[in-house]
Design a protein around this motif. Structure first.
Motif, PDB file in Angstrom:
ATOM      1  N   ALA A  83       0.928  -1.317  -0.113  1.00 31.73           N
ATOM      2  CA  ALA A  83       0.302   0.157   0.044  1.00 31.73           C
ATOM      3  C   ALA A  83       1.363   1.045  -0.277  1.00 31.73           C
ATOM      4  O   ALA A  83       1.567   1.071   0.656  1.00 31.73           O
ATOM      5  N   PRO A  84       0.154   2.043  -0.785  1.00 34.88           N
ATOM      6  CA  PRO A  84       1.324   3.589  -0.570  1.00 34.88           C
ATOM      7  C   PRO A  84       1.843   3.806   0.286  1.00 34.88           C
ATOM      8  O   PRO A  84       2.690   4.358   0.680  1.00 34.88           O
ATOM      9  N   GLU A  85       0.716   4.259   1.536  1.00 33.49           N
ATOM     10  CA  GLU A  85       0.897   4.836   2.120  1.00 33.49           C
ATOM     11  C   GLU A  85       2.083   3.802   3.462  1.00 33.49           C
ATOM     12  O   GLU A  85       2.342   4.803   4.847  1.00 33.49           O
ATOM     13  N   ALA A  86       1.749   2.628   3.413  1.00 35.53           N
ATOM     14  CA  ALA A  86       3.298   1.765   3.728  1.00 35.53           C
ATOM     15  C   ALA A  86       4.638   1.420   2.925  1.00 35.53           C
ATOM     16  O   ALA A  86       5.654   0.801   3.600  1.00 35.53           O
ATOM     17  N   TRP A  87       4.680   2.485   2.307  1.00 33.85           N
ATOM     18  CA  TRP A  87       6.180   2.322   1.039  1.00 33.85           C
ATOM     19  C   TRP A  87       7.506   2.934   2.543  1.00 33.85           C
ATOM     20  O   TRP A  87       6.967   4.091   3.232  1.00 33.85           O
ATOM     21  N   ARG A  88       8.045   1.980   1.955  1.00 35.68           N
ATOM     22  CA  ARG A  88       9.546   2.549   2.910  1.00 35.68           C
ATOM     23  C   ARG A  88       9.250   1.776   4.283  1.00 35.68           C
ATOM     24  O   ARG A  88      10.209   3.052   4.497  1.00 35.68           O
TER      25      ARG A  88
END
Length: 149
Positions: A83-88
């Motif tokens: 999920a983009p909000e969980a990237w990195r």
């Protein structure tokens, strides 16, 4: 928060498909084409036994699909989406480590993946090496492989 890994359940299919599309669209590349492709928002039911889910605070934040390869000693990383909000946050690396474990359990000595240029650095930093180029429905991509013996 901790991220747990578990096998996918049939009732996860819709959430996995939505995450796959959201993650794919987040870069802003090929937006109209992705929206028009049913497979960009689907995880086939036949793949579910091969899907590992990353979950945090009861929410699916990523998944990976490892399929047996076309040769006995190979496996294919079909999907790895976060999920983009969980990237990195290490979720992709966690899923990749689990994908390698699953590939070994299938008897594979090599794990292969087809990756776009945006994902290529992640895989190369994880030990994958260039093995060729392929044409996908959207753009040219690279085939990468990693010896997991």
């Amino acid at each position: 928060m901790t991220t747990g890994i578990r096998a996918a359940h049939p009732e996860d299919r819709d959430a996995l498909g939505a995450l796959k599309l959201r993650s794919s669209l987040a870069w802003g590349d090929h937006v109209e084409e992705l929206r028009a492709m049913p497979e960009a928002r689907e995880v086939p039911a036949a793949h579910l036994p091969h899907v590992t889910v990353a979950e945090s605070a009861g929410q699916i934040v990523g998944f990976a699909t490892v399929l047996p390869g076309d040769a006995a000693d190979r496996a294919e990383l079909e999907d790895l989406f976060v999920a983009p909000e969980a990237w990195r946050k290490g979720i992709g690396s966690l899923l990749l480590a689990e994908a390698e474990r699953r590939a070994k359990a299938l008897g594979a000595g090599t794990l292969e993946v087809v990756a776009g240029e945006r994902a290529r650095p992640f895989y190369e930093a994880s030990g994958f090496r260039f093995a060729g180029t392929v044409q996908t429905d959207l753009a040219p991509a690279v085939r990468l492989q990693k010896d997991i013996r």
